[in-house]
Design a protein around this motif. Sequence first.
Motif, short mmCIF file in Angstrom:
data_model
loop_
_atom_site.label_atom_id
_atom_site.label_comp_id
_atom_site.label_asym_id
_atom_site.label_seq_id
_atom_site.Cartn_x
_atom_site.Cartn_y
_atom_site.Cartn_z
N ALA A 215 21.12 85.41 -52.28
CA ALA A 215 21.63 86.46 -52.89
C ALA A 215 20.92 87.62 -52.34
CB ALA A 215 21.47 86.47 -54.35
N GLY A 218 22.86 88.95 -49.50
CA GLY A 218 24.39 89.34 -49.86
C GLY A 218 25.30 88.09 -49.45
N GLY A 220 25.21 85.27 -51.41
CA GLY A 220 25.67 84.48 -52.49
C GLY A 220 26.83 84.75 -53.22
N ALA A 222 28.87 86.66 -55.55
CA ALA A 222 28.92 88.03 -56.04
C ALA A 222 28.42 88.05 -57.64
CB ALA A 222 29.93 88.91 -55.99
#
Lengths: 222, 259
Positions: A215, A218, A220, A222
């Motif tokens: 995550a 960026g 994972g 959203a």
Amino acid sequence: MSFLTAFVRSLPSIWDGIQITVLATLLGALLALVLSFVLGLAARSRHLLVRGLARAVVEFFRGTSLYVQLFWLFFALPILGFKLVPLACAVLAFGLNYGAYGSEVVRGALAAVPRAQWEATVALNMTPWQRMRKVILPQAWPQMIPPFNNLLIQLLKSTPLLSLITVSDITFQMDQLRSATGDTKAAYLVLLVIYFVLAYALTLCMNGLEALGKARLGQGRA
Amino acid sequence: MLTDNPARKTSVSPVSTAVTFDQVVKRYGDHTVLDHLDFEVRQGERVTLIGPSGSGKTTILRLLMTLERVTEGVIQVNGQPFSGLPEKQLRRARRHIGMVFQQFNLFPNMKVLDNITEAPVQVLGLSRDEAAERARDLLDLVGLADKADVHPTRLSGGQQQRVAIARALAMRPDILLLDEVTSALDPELVQGVLDVLRDIAQATDITMLCVTHEMGFARDISDRVLMFDGGRVIESGPPERMFSEPEHERTRDFLGAVL
């Protein structure tokens, strides 16, 4: 006496055994983690000597049996005048053995970060340490989690070796129950379930860590 | 005597020269990319390097950024030679230079604002607040003031490249290297990035070395265009002359193919 009654009666010692197993797993994993990074970073050093030394350590501890390493620490080391408590022998053996495997995980994940990222850190004039800490490692570690999880579960499943060096882990406790009741089927079935539950709990933790890391990159959901 | 001529003295004074390549050779194995290359860039000058693929243009920028090492010869930046220095001294030389890459190379582990503030905080020693203020001004300049807290992976290529330009400028370089900065972009995103660079060229006196296939952009911002072929400069001059009446046949062929 039925197996169930005996099982309930020995729950306190079974709980003790689980705690010992988990403790040995976590301490061994902690040492293995530290060694993974030390050896994995050393394997990428610019200096041939550092690289060579790391290589030698990794090959030695990967290439010799964990069982023999543990027995050497427990039986042979005292002859040389160094006596460690049994749990310390186990943590050391687990750490060295799995650290050797883990260093390859670290080395591979660092190598998998695109070279372009390194070039951007040079263009921003970061020091080698800043590059590693701020850019390369944060991108590499989520890649390390699945193979580390494999090693962690294998480490957990290596811990029955503890019962061979006088430590009362969960395997030792269930073996006591087995001899007391004579119910081999039931005792070992319960032991299988206990290891499975422990392994699955570790997997869930590691999956959480991986999701967190991805995550942050960026990647994972959203 | 030539050395007593004051006009000549100022024209070669080290202060006014940003970059000097002196007989620079770069080889990869048997393959010679740069062949005894000589050229100078004055401070504040905007130079565009053009030429066919494989002519060594990008290698020049990579050598200046110390991503590669020269095989032979000397590179000077602001009058200081810096080829072959150890890491510590390389860092001192690199302080003056910033680079924007073809593939943007933003850090995916940081939000847009942190991409821009991290190096000023870590390398220049700015406080988080100072760095953030500088970063927000730059995001404003590149038209992305509202994207500070977004992940770079959520931006279009053109937006990512504008963040990368802001990130390079946040280090306040004297010399900015632009390596085919629009080549990886969809055609409709190219103009936004070029507009930002035009603004920067007009608003600052930063020295720019630019490798590009955008000839219109090269004409707009360049003081001088260098045509490369076979690892050497075969022709150079102001863009008006280079694009309208190139002297060298290779230049004519090349421009005929790209214009």
